[in-house]
Design a protein around this motif. Structure first.
Motif, PDB file in Angstrom:
ATOM      1  N   SER A 192      54.241  47.038  51.976  1.00 24.84           N
ATOM      2  CA  SER A 192      53.568  47.136  50.685  1.00 24.84           C
ATOM      3  C   SER A 192      54.409  47.921  49.675  1.00 24.84           C
ATOM      4  O   SER A 192      53.966  48.145  48.556  1.00 24.84           O
ATOM      5  CB  SER A 192      52.196  47.793  50.848  1.00 24.84           C
ATOM      6  N   ASP A 193      55.607  48.303  50.052  1.00 25.93           N
ATOM      7  CA  ASP A 193      56.505  49.034  49.164  1.00 25.93           C
ATOM      8  C   ASP A 193      56.891  48.134  47.983  1.00 25.93           C
ATOM      9  O   ASP A 193      57.190  46.952  48.180  1.00 25.93           O
ATOM     10  CB  ASP A 193      57.761  49.445  49.953  1.00 25.93           C
ATOM     11  N   PRO A 194      56.881  48.668  46.749  1.00 27.11           N
ATOM     12  CA  PRO A 194      57.220  47.822  45.588  1.00 27.11           C
ATOM     13  C   PRO A 194      58.602  47.189  45.701  1.00 27.11           C
ATOM     14  O   PRO A 194      58.797  46.039  45.311  1.00 27.11           O
ATOM     15  CB  PRO A 194      57.173  48.783  44.401  1.00 27.11           C
ATOM     16  N   GLY A 195      59.558  47.903  46.255  1.00 30.35           N
ATOM     17  CA  GLY A 195      60.907  47.349  46.410  1.00 30.35           C
ATOM     18  C   GLY A 195      60.930  46.162  47.339  1.00 30.35           C
ATOM     19  O   GLY A 195      61.630  45.179  47.092  1.00 30.35           O
ATOM     20  N   PHE A 196      60.153  46.259  48.409  1.00 27.57           N
ATOM     21  CA  PHE A 196      60.090  45.139  49.348  1.00 27.57           C
ATOM     22  C   PHE A 196      59.448  43.924  48.674  1.00 27.57           C
ATOM     23  O   PHE A 196      59.933  42.801  48.806  1.00 27.57           O
ATOM     24  CB  PHE A 196      59.308  45.530  50.602  1.00 27.57           C
ATOM     25  N   MET A 197      58.360  44.157  47.958  1.00 28.40           N
ATOM     26  CA  MET A 197      57.650  43.046  47.308  1.00 28.40           C
ATOM     27  C   MET A 197      58.527  42.365  46.257  1.00 28.40           C
ATOM     28  O   MET A 197      58.620  41.138  46.223  1.00 28.40           O
ATOM     29  CB  MET A 197      56.352  43.549  46.673  1.00 28.40           C
ATOM     30  N   ILE A 198      59.167  43.165  45.404  1.00 28.95           N
ATOM     31  CA  ILE A 198      60.049  42.592  44.373  1.00 28.95           C
ATOM     32  C   ILE A 198      61.206  41.846  45.024  1.00 28.95           C
ATOM     33  O   ILE A 198      61.575  40.744  44.629  1.00 28.95           O
ATOM     34  CB  ILE A 198      60.564  43.698  43.428  1.00 28.95           C
TER      35      ILE A 198
END
Length: 140
Positions: A85-91
């Motif tokens: 759920s980390d923003p970096g992973f999602m982006i």
């Protein structure tokens, strides 16, 4: 009492000179001076050696020095679900899918690579971006 004062007091109680302590710890006399005058801090290995040498716990050494406590960084492992759920992973995953499944011509490979880099180095990219933005504002 801060760490430097504590270290100096403990050294004097053991009747050791800075030179003798430095030899015992396998560091320079200047390093001991810096520790005792709060111009530097011993690393964790040296803190452990000091606690053993002075027969005190690490807690007793550092408990009174709040500025030193703030410098201590504890590496905590993230839960695997939190990583997803980390923003970096999602982006990053979005960029990877865009690069793989949309026909962007010559840019597809670049977008895919950018996606992977974002997934793994998001925090570093974010720090770099904010540093550049801050530097840009200061130059004006």
């Amino acid at each position: 009492m801060n760490l430097g004062e504590q270290l100096q007091r403990l050294r004097e109680e053991k009747n050791l000179s800075r030179e003798e302590l430095a030899q015992e710890m396998n560091v320079s006399r200047q390093a001991v001076y810096k520790w005792e005058n709060n111009k530097g801090y011993p690393d964790i290995e040296n803190l452990i050696k000091l606690s053993d040498l002075y027969n005190v716990t690490l807690d007793e050494l550092i408990k009174g020095d709040h500025s030193f406590q703030k410098k201590i960084v504890i590496d905590q492992k993230k839960n695997k679900i939190e990583d997803l759920s980390d923003p970096g992973f999602m982006i990053g995953i979005i960029l990877v899918f865009v690069g793989l499944f949309l026909d962007l011509g010559a840019f597809s490979a670049g977008v895919t690579i950018l996606g992977f880099l974002t997934m793994f180095f998001y925090d570093d990219l974010k720090k770099t971006f904010w540093t550049i933005k801050k530097d840009f504002k200061e130059e004006r």
